[in-house]
Motif scaffolding. Sequence first.
Motif, short mmCIF file in Angstrom:
data_model
loop_
_atom_site.label_atom_id
_atom_site.label_comp_id
_atom_site.label_asym_id
_atom_site.label_seq_id
_atom_site.Cartn_x
_atom_site.Cartn_y
_atom_site.Cartn_z
N MET A 150 0.83 -1.21 0.00
CA MET A 150 0.00 0.00 0.00
C MET A 150 0.86 1.26 0.00
SD MET A 150 -3.21 -0.92 -0.05
CE MET A 150 -4.37 -2.22 0.40
N ALA A 151 1.82 1.29 -0.91
CA ALA A 151 2.75 2.42 -0.97
C ALA A 151 2.96 2.86 -2.40
CB ALA A 151 4.08 2.03 -0.33
N SER A 152 1.85 3.05 -3.14
CA SER A 152 1.96 3.40 -4.56
C SER A 152 2.39 4.84 -4.78
CB SER A 152 0.61 3.18 -5.25
OG SER A 152 -0.33 4.16 -4.85
N GLY A 153 2.12 5.71 -3.82
CA GLY A 153 2.40 7.13 -3.99
C GLY A 153 1.32 7.89 -4.73
N LEU A 154 0.27 7.19 -5.19
CA LEU A 154 -0.81 7.84 -5.93
C LEU A 154 -1.89 8.34 -4.99
CD1 LEU A 154 -1.30 5.38 -8.94
CD2 LEU A 154 0.09 7.48 -8.84
N ASP A 155 -2.57 9.40 -5.43
CA ASP A 155 -3.69 9.94 -4.67
C ASP A 155 -4.94 9.13 -5.04
OD1 ASP A 155 -5.40 11.46 -3.17
OD2 ASP A 155 -5.51 13.12 -4.60
N CYS A 156 -4.98 7.88 -4.57
CA CYS A 156 -6.13 7.02 -4.86
C CYS A 156 -6.46 6.16 -3.64
CB CYS A 156 -5.85 6.14 -6.07
SG CYS A 156 -7.36 5.69 -6.98
N ALA A 157 -6.28 6.75 -2.46
CA ALA A 157 -6.63 6.06 -1.23
C ALA A 157 -8.14 5.90 -1.14
CB ALA A 157 -6.11 6.83 -0.02
N ASP A 158 -8.57 4.90 -0.34
CA ASP A 158 -10.01 4.65 -0.18
C ASP A 158 -10.72 5.95 0.22
OD1 ASP A 158 -9.27 2.05 -0.62
OD2 ASP A 158 -10.37 1.23 1.08
N GLU A 159 -11.63 6.37 -0.59
CA GLU A 159 -12.35 7.64 -0.39
C GLU A 159 -13.77 7.44 -0.90
OE1 GLU A 159 -14.07 10.48 0.33
OE2 GLU A 159 -12.06 11.34 0.54
N ALA A 194 -16.37 11.95 -7.17
CA ALA A 194 -15.39 12.25 -8.21
C ALA A 194 -13.99 11.77 -7.85
CB ALA A 194 -15.36 13.76 -8.46
N SER A 195 -13.79 11.27 -6.63
CA SER A 195 -12.45 10.85 -6.22
C SER A 195 -12.00 9.64 -7.04
CB SER A 195 -12.43 10.51 -4.74
OG SER A 195 -13.13 9.30 -4.48
N CYS A 196 -10.70 9.50 -7.14
CA CYS A 196 -10.13 8.37 -7.87
C CYS A 196 -10.68 7.05 -7.36
CB CYS A 196 -8.60 8.41 -7.73
SG CYS A 196 -7.73 6.94 -8.34
N TYR A 197 -10.66 6.87 -6.03
CA TYR A 197 -11.07 5.57 -5.50
C TYR A 197 -12.56 5.32 -5.69
CZ TYR A 197 -11.42 1.28 -3.08
OH TYR A 197 -11.67 -0.04 -2.83
N TYR A 198 -13.39 6.34 -5.48
CA TYR A 198 -14.82 6.09 -5.62
C TYR A 198 -15.14 5.73 -7.07
CZ TYR A 198 -19.73 6.08 -4.44
OH TYR A 198 -21.03 5.67 -4.22
N GLN A 199 -14.48 6.36 -8.01
CA GLN A 199 -14.72 6.00 -9.41
C GLN A 199 -14.31 4.55 -9.68
OE1 GLN A 199 -16.17 7.90 -12.13
NE2 GLN A 199 -16.94 8.83 -10.23
N PHE A 200 -13.19 4.13 -9.10
CA PHE A 200 -12.81 2.72 -9.22
C PHE A 200 -13.87 1.83 -8.59
CE2 PHE A 200 -11.07 -0.87 -6.80
CZ PHE A 200 -10.78 -1.72 -7.86
N SER A 201 -14.34 2.22 -7.40
CA SER A 201 -15.33 1.39 -6.71
C SER A 201 -16.62 1.27 -7.52
CB SER A 201 -15.62 1.95 -5.31
OG SER A 201 -16.42 3.10 -5.36
N ILE A 202 -16.97 2.32 -8.22
CA ILE A 202 -18.14 2.24 -9.11
C ILE A 202 -17.89 1.22 -10.21
CG2 ILE A 202 -19.45 3.49 -10.86
CD1 ILE A 202 -19.11 6.01 -9.12
N SER A 203 -16.69 1.23 -10.76
CA SER A 203 -16.40 0.35 -11.89
C SER A 203 -16.47 -1.13 -11.52
CB SER A 203 -15.01 0.67 -12.47
OG SER A 203 -13.97 0.17 -11.64
N LEU A 263 -6.19 4.70 -16.02
CA LEU A 263 -6.20 5.40 -14.73
C LEU A 263 -5.37 6.68 -14.78
CD1 LEU A 263 -6.97 5.33 -11.67
CD2 LEU A 263 -4.71 4.28 -11.31
N LYS A 264 -5.96 7.75 -14.32
CA LYS A 264 -5.26 9.02 -14.13
C LYS A 264 -5.38 9.40 -12.67
CE LYS A 264 -4.27 9.23 -18.44
NZ LYS A 264 -2.88 8.86 -18.85
N ALA A 265 -4.25 9.49 -12.00
CA ALA A 265 -4.25 9.81 -10.58
C ALA A 265 -3.04 10.66 -10.26
CB ALA A 265 -4.24 8.54 -9.74
#
Length: 437
Positions: A195-204, A209-218, A239-241
Amino acid sequence: MQGIVQKVPITMLVLLAVALPSGLCHPAEYAPANTWQDNRRAHTRLPADDIWWTVNGADMRWNFKNLHQIFPTVNVYRMGKIAELEYSLDKRIDTHAVATPDGRIPFADFIASPASTTMGVVILHKGRIVFERYPRMQDYEMPIYWSVAKVFPGLLVRLLEERGKIDVSQPIEHYLPSLKDSDLRGITVRNLLDMASGLDCADEYEQRASCYYQFSISIGDGHWQPGDPRDPYAFLRSLKAQRVAPQGERFSYSGLNTFVLSWLVEKITGLSFQDALTQEVWRHIGAEADGSFIAPHAGIALTPGGFLSRMRDLARFGLLYTPSASVVTEQPIISAAHLDLLQNGGNPALLRNAGAQAPGVKHNVYQWDAVLENGTLFKGGWAGQGLIINPQWDVVAVYTGYFKDDAYSELPLRPRILALLDTLYGASSPPAGSEER
């Protein structure tokens, strides 16, 4: 058993014996977990304008135990003989005093009290069940464990690593070339594991519109609306983050990382993730029932958190990490090198740099939330689930719960059960003595 023999025809006893999961002491009458009225009422109360898990209280409790009614699922299959789990009940657990705002009360009373939302607890010591209670569920039910499921991709990646099929120092696109144009490019498998990717895609889950919520929708774990993504593989390929830290510098919890790891397992094995878990693990542990993942979109398993199983079976899985693994399998799955990696191969700087290193915690590693100084492995799930393993003490504990309606006023089980296990089975714990076990 003698009383039952006097009352039940022998033919019925044979049928009961065949139907019983191995490890139960006697055939019990079937007690439905819900009435048909309960089920219909619960379905009508599912949110129409938001995702199902936004409700708390009694609705959350029903949902957590009945996701097979809400979503399609994909199976993780059991095979072979059921592994016996002997009972050697430790009465010290029942009476162990735990702290509450109203004073110290026995553990068994606490988990059944209004202060707790515990649905079930199973504790094993030396391969035997020493405590098992289901204050708000039936033992045969298959609740969701949420993020506890993340240990499965971490385990399968490690098994493939030990076979030389994965080098965790390689960037993820080395194995998944379709990610070369995504912002995952260059991130190593190890940093995804930790859990150390450095990307702004933490569980949110607060901002759609957050990166993680969009992933969770997918993947079907967020509230889908027309025009939203429905394919997590396609979502990740583009993915764009934002990068907020160099990879490998600090901990940032994201189920997106977990799904990428499960995709990696699928690519290397040529199997769907649920079939890979069947092949490598579940068929070997003498489970009493199949497990499953919810799969809201196109049969794609919700690998970051959608696993369902009986609690005793998740405890059987936990035994793989202990000296009592032979109770459930003749084929060792967790190697000594694997255990050493978990205990000593983490990077404490990840939690420290994120301001998340609590007292007594050594590190996070390979999707485990925490490895404690006393050797305990911990993986938690949202709203009150947990898997606790201490190989040195030969202890496994599984528990599950939910949130109350009133802003999460339930008393958390995690710190209380960790303290209980340390007191009763830790290095300095007193012997059970002559107490009946």
